[in-house]
Design an enzyme around this catalytic site. Structure first.
Site, short mmCIF file in Angstrom:
data_model
loop_
_atom_site.label_atom_id
_atom_site.label_comp_id
_atom_site.label_asym_id
_atom_site.label_seq_id
_atom_site.Cartn_x
_atom_site.Cartn_y
_atom_site.Cartn_z
N ALA A 47 0.60 -1.43 -0.33
CA ALA A 47 -0.39 -0.13 0.12
C ALA A 47 0.57 1.42 0.08
CB ALA A 47 -1.12 -0.23 1.00
N HIS A 85 3.60 -0.73 12.57
CA HIS A 85 3.15 -0.52 11.46
C HIS A 85 2.57 0.09 10.56
CE1 HIS A 85 5.64 -1.28 7.16
NE2 HIS A 85 4.67 -1.89 7.19
#
Length: 159
Positions: free
Chosen positions: A56, A88
């Site tokens: 992404a 993350h």
């Protein structure tokens, strides 16, 4: 007072789709939903280009490159970021969200945000059409409507 409403009509439009390969079992479903919806609403299959990226986080730059070519009327960004045990998730979600919004505004091009940000795999699968509804298909419809309402606004401005 003027009211602008967009129609869902893809005739003659060229659409780009950037899709993350990470969590491909989800993103492939999103992509299929988007492609089927675009074709169902008049976009020719040959007028849909797909760019696969690793994850992404790579979507915003890829979308920007796609738009820079001037080949696309609009772009759909598809991905699936699923929360893990570290921070993350937060960094990726923030980066991709800000990046896509920045590119859209900087290029004056509609980009539909179809990046799922979920806490669980099950939530991602639900939103990708495994149970009901497909956010990829929803993004396709939203893009066509947005493009049409923008055309109507520009047409009225030129009149």
């Amino acid at each position: 007072m003027t009211t602008f409403n967009g129609k869902i009509n893809g005739n003659g439009l060229k659409i780009g789709i950037a899709v993350a390969r990470f969590n491909a079992f989800v993103t492939q479903q999103l992509l299929t939903g988007a492609q089927e919806s675009l074709v169902q609403h008049g976009v020719n299959e040959t007028d849909i280009d797909v760019a696969w990226v690793p994850g992404a986080f790579e979507i915003p730059l890829t979308v920007q490159k796609m738009i820079t070519t001037k080949r696309y009327d609009g772009v759909i960004a598809l991905g699936a970021v699923i929360r893990g045990a570290t921070a993350h998730f937060d960094y990726v979600c923030s980066g991709v969200t800000t990046g896509i919004a920045t590119v859209s505004l900087a290029t004056d091009t509609p980009i539909m945000f179809g990046v799922l940000t979920t806490d669980t795999i099950e939530q991602a699968m639900d939103r990708a059409g495994f149970k009901s509804g497909n956010k990829g298909a929803d993004c396709a419809v939203s893009l066509l409507e947005t493009l049409d309402v923008q055309r109507a606004i520009l047409k009225a401005d030129l009149a």
